[in-house]
Design a protein around this motif. Structure first.
Motif, mmCIF file in Angstrom:
data_model
loop_
_atom_site.group_PDB
_atom_site.id
_atom_site.type_symbol
_atom_site.label_atom_id
_atom_site.label_comp_id
_atom_site.label_asym_id
_atom_site.label_seq_id
_atom_site.Cartn_x
_atom_site.Cartn_y
_atom_site.Cartn_z
ATOM 1 N N GLN A 191 0.793 -1.220 0.000
ATOM 2 C CA GLN A 191 0.000 0.000 0.000
ATOM 3 C C GLN A 191 0.835 1.285 0.000
ATOM 4 O O GLN A 191 0.525 2.222 -0.759
ATOM 5 N N PRO A 192 1.899 1.400 0.815
ATOM 6 C CA PRO A 192 2.695 2.637 0.771
ATOM 7 C C PRO A 192 3.281 2.910 -0.608
ATOM 8 O O PRO A 192 3.391 4.076 -1.025
ATOM 9 N N PHE A 193 3.660 1.865 -1.328
ATOM 10 C CA PHE A 193 4.220 2.039 -2.666
ATOM 11 C C PHE A 193 3.131 2.463 -3.660
ATOM 12 O O PHE A 193 3.378 3.265 -4.561
ATOM 13 N N TYR A 194 1.922 1.915 -3.477
ATOM 14 C CA TYR A 194 0.805 2.353 -4.315
ATOM 15 C C TYR A 194 0.534 3.842 -4.099
ATOM 16 O O TYR A 194 0.256 4.582 -5.053
ATOM 17 N N ASP A 195 0.608 4.284 -2.823
ATOM 18 C CA ASP A 195 0.352 5.691 -2.517
ATOM 19 C C ASP A 195 1.410 6.589 -3.181
ATOM 20 O O ASP A 195 1.074 7.641 -3.757
ATOM 21 N N LYS A 196 2.678 6.189 -3.105
ATOM 22 C CA LYS A 196 3.743 6.961 -3.750
ATOM 23 C C LYS A 196 3.545 6.986 -5.261
ATOM 24 O O LYS A 196 3.732 8.025 -5.909
ATOM 25 N N ARG A 197 3.182 5.841 -5.822
ATOM 26 C CA ARG A 197 2.962 5.758 -7.269
ATOM 27 C C ARG A 197 1.833 6.694 -7.697
ATOM 28 O O ARG A 197 1.937 7.380 -8.720
ATOM 29 N N THR A 198 0.775 6.750 -6.898
ATOM 30 C CA THR A 198 -0.355 7.623 -7.217
ATOM 31 C C THR A 198 0.078 9.089 -7.256
ATOM 32 O O THR A 198 -0.326 9.851 -8.147
#
Length: 354
Positions: A191-198
């Motif tokens: 999830q943290p990586f998805y947030d950064k990607r967004t």
């Protein structure tokens, strides 16, 4: 099994007391009735904790019984309270209603016990059928070398295989639980990586529309001119997987304000047993034909592969889709196309000024 027998004995004792009450004159002992009902609930809950996961059919039956029992008890105690507060002009009529609720509760428990006995009988019948099959197998193959002079070897082998099968089922169930824990763990880690990607994708105009249209399957679903214009307003796509993983996931399409519909979000949820989706609030004079991709949001009566593709391919690696060359000329990068149109318009304006 000992817990189930104990529960049956206690339930039988409780039922016997109620049956004795029934045979007497219609007198009402509210303290006894409420205490008896509470004991029933406690016993049912304890039993369900024990059998949960091992005897699914029995567990479901117990939960249904508890729900119906609680509904009856709620009415029962509400009537008792109103009688005690003298809220009824005709007390006898209310007492009759309370008595009827007692009888209804007793019948509910009696019927539930019959259903439980039926489940037990069905299991015993199944075991007997399996035994008869093995005996028939021995009888058919009695001249085969597999059977010894007592005719027991094949039966013993089949029984051992059945035992191994049950052990393997336990291991498979345990493995499923462990795999579920692993999936939950790594979903949290991602999830943290998805947030950064967004946050990074926000700075790339038309990223999600381009990635969607360049996907080898999804791009082919956007086949009308109106759909393409709508996709120019697509700002982002999100996939939210439930925390327990088993409950499914939801796909969200976020849109900028546009002339086609009032929604800023369109979503579709794939639950464990059903599918639901947001309704599109089309602007007056706007809508979709049978070929439109947006009909997908209204198709909730059956499972489809589109949601899985969005979740497992587009959401998992949108950069791959963004770089992927379109298979057909009409599946193009919306952002690039929009910029090219603006360049052409600017050139025409300059020529007119000259």
């Amino acid at each position: 099994m000992m817990n189930m027998c104990l529960w049956n004995k206690k339930m039988e004792g409780s039922r016997s007391r109620l049956m004795e009450e029934k045979s007497k004159k219609r007198s009402l002992d509210w303290e006894f009735d409420i205490k008896s009902m509470a004991e029933d609930i406690n016993l049912v809950l304890k039993t369900m904790v024990w059998i949960l996961g091992n005897h699914k059919n029995t567990t479901v039956l117990q939960f249904k019984l508890l729900l119906k029992s609680l509904q009856i008890q709620k009415l029962f105690m509400t009537l008792v309270l109103r009688v005690l507060n003298k809220e009824y002009a005709c007390e006898q009529e209310t007492l009759n209603k309370i008595w009827d609720l007692k009888m209804e509760h007793m019948k509910l428990i009696t019927d539930a016990r019959a259903d439980l006995n039926k489940i037990g009988n069905d299991k015993r019948k199944k075991k007997k059928r399996r035994k008869r099959k093995m005996e028939k197998l021995v009888e058919d193959d009695e001249n085969n070398n597999v059977i010894d002079h007592d005719g027991n070897q094949l039966v013993q082998c089949v029984e051992k295989l059945q035992e191994l099968r049950e052990e393997l089922e336990k291991i498979n169930k345990e493995a499923s639980g462990e795999l579920l824990k692993v999936a939950q763990k790594y979903n949290r880690n991602r999830q943290p990586f998805y947030d950064k990607r967004t946050n990074i994708i926000k700075d790339i105009p038309g990223f999600w529309s381009t990635a969607f249209l360049r996907h080898h399957v999804l791009g082919g679903l956007v086949c009308t001119e109106e759909d393409r214009k709508i996709f120019e307003f697509l700002s982002s796509i999100e996939v939210e997987v439930s925390q327990d993983v088993k409950s499914g996931y939801i796909i969200i399409f976020n849109f900028d304000s546009n002339e086609y519909f009032e929604n800023t979000k369109l979503w579709k949820k794939y639950g464990r047993t059903k599918i639901s989706a947001s309704s599109i609030q089309w602007a007056q004079g706007k809508g979709v034909d049978e070929r439109s991709f947006f009909k997908w949001f209204s198709e909730v009566d059956k499972m489809d592969e589109i949601g899985e593709i969005i979740k497992d391919e587009l959401w998992s690696d949108p950069l791959f889709c963004f770089h992927h060359e379109a298979d057909e000329e009409n599946v193009d990068n919306v952002a690039v196309k929009k910029n090219e149109d603006e360049v052409v318009k600017d050139s025409e304006d300059e020529e007119q000024n000259d």
